[in-house]
Design a protein around this motif. Structure first.
Motif, mmCIF file in Angstrom:
data_model
loop_
_atom_site.group_PDB
_atom_site.id
_atom_site.type_symbol
_atom_site.label_atom_id
_atom_site.label_comp_id
_atom_site.label_asym_id
_atom_site.label_seq_id
_atom_site.Cartn_x
_atom_site.Cartn_y
_atom_site.Cartn_z
ATOM 1 N N GLU A 134 0.672 -1.204 0.033
ATOM 2 C CA GLU A 134 -0.128 -0.017 -0.129
ATOM 3 C C GLU A 134 0.788 1.170 -0.091
ATOM 4 N N HIS A 136 0.910 5.900 -1.054
ATOM 5 C CA HIS A 136 0.081 7.028 -1.274
ATOM 6 C C HIS A 136 1.228 7.949 -2.066
ATOM 7 N N ALA A 181 -2.585 5.209 -3.788
ATOM 8 C CA ALA A 181 -3.574 6.285 -3.834
ATOM 9 C C ALA A 181 -2.880 7.617 -4.170
ATOM 10 N N SER A 183 -2.967 12.210 -4.044
ATOM 11 C CA SER A 183 -3.897 13.291 -3.643
ATOM 12 C C SER A 183 -3.157 14.448 -4.343
ATOM 13 N N LYS A 245 -7.493 8.761 1.990
ATOM 14 C CA LYS A 245 -7.647 8.500 0.478
ATOM 15 C C LYS A 245 -8.193 9.463 -0.307
#
Length: 279
Positions: A134, A136, A181, A183, A245
């Motif tokens: 996982e 980001h 994810a 952003s 997320k």
């Protein structure tokens, strides 16, 4: 919710301002943070503000693909990355009309604010995909990427492109079913070393700004002095968005209203002028 404790973060532009605020917050969450910034006293001072072992400083020029590749190889060798923050940015020359910004300023701003992020993605996304864990990615854009702004066109153009790049990146990672994810952070006015008085403005090789552009700059500096949202508060809102997320991270109270003006203009100006011919 993404768990950050015992994970690893890379933050570019981490020696001051928003990048340093991010790093402090991530360390408080239990992360080890790689501080990537240009070599010099600011980076050295930033490292000294942390306890031993909390951060690693790596002098890096985001506009140099080779420098970013070297950063990525070091990060890979030390355990990889779970959270990548492409945050480094500059404002460039003093405000002036689009055609009055010299080409050197255009290239400098685009090299750091847009291609610096491209270099970050080229260097780190393959690694994050190979890791299979996982992750980001945060790209720091600006409200300047979501609304019309005069006189700072190199900055606004770079940030608007960065919003579009982030949207593409998010769709691409989703198409691969990657657990990564994205952003895009779009803060408004925040007093930092980048935007505050004495920030990253350089003396232009062209004529001084005109009266209207100068008035715009003075108004912006006055607004910065009275800005109520700090870098620490932006970092805290980003942290919440990472946990949730969320893709768009708008940090100021009037952000949606300002961004919505573009949609209003689009709606007003784009009535269907074309009509197909009738038989």
């Amino acid at each position: 919710m993404l768990k950050l404790a015992n994970k690893r973060a890379v933050v570019t532009g981490a020696a001051s301002g928003l990048g340093l605020a991010m790093a402090r917050l991530f360390v408080a969450e239990g992360m080890h943070v790689v501080l990537a910034d240009l070599p010099g006293e600011r980076l050295e001072v930033a490292v000294q503000s942390f306890d031993a072992g909390q951060v690693t400083a790596v002098p890096t020029d985001v506009s140099d693909p080779g420098s970013m590749a070297e950063l990525a190889e070091r990060v890979r060798a030390e355990g990889g990355v779970d959270l990548l923050c492409n945050n480094a940015g500059i404002t460039g020359d003093l405000p002036r009309c689009s055609w009055e910004h010299d080409l050197a300023n255009w290239r400098r701003v685009l090299d750091v604010n847009l291609l610096g992020v491209v270099n970050g993605l080229h260097s780190f996304v393959p690694m994050m995909l190979e890791q299979g864990r996982e992750g980001h990615i945060v790209n720091t854009a600006s409200m300047g990427g979501l609304m019309a702004l005069p006189f700072i066109s190199p900055y606004a153009a770079a940030k608007a492109a960065l919003v579009a790049l982030s949207e593409s990146l998010d769709l691409e990672l989703k198409s691969l079913c990657a657990d990564i994810a994205v952003s895009v952070l779009c803060p408004g006015l925040v007093p930092t070393g980048l935007t505050g008085p004495g920030g990253d403005h350089v003396e232009s090789r062209t004529a001084p700004p005109g009266a209207t552009a100068k008035a715009f700059h003075e108004h912006a500096q006055k607004a910065l002095r009275s800005a109520s949202v700090t870098a620490d508060q932006v970092a805290m809102q980003l942290l919440t968005a990472i946990h949730e997320k969320r893709f768009y991270v708008l940090t100021h109270e009037n952000s949606l209203e300002l961004a919505g003006r573009r949609l209003q203009r689009l709606t007003r100006d784009c009535s269907p002028h074309y009509r197909s011919s009738q038989a």
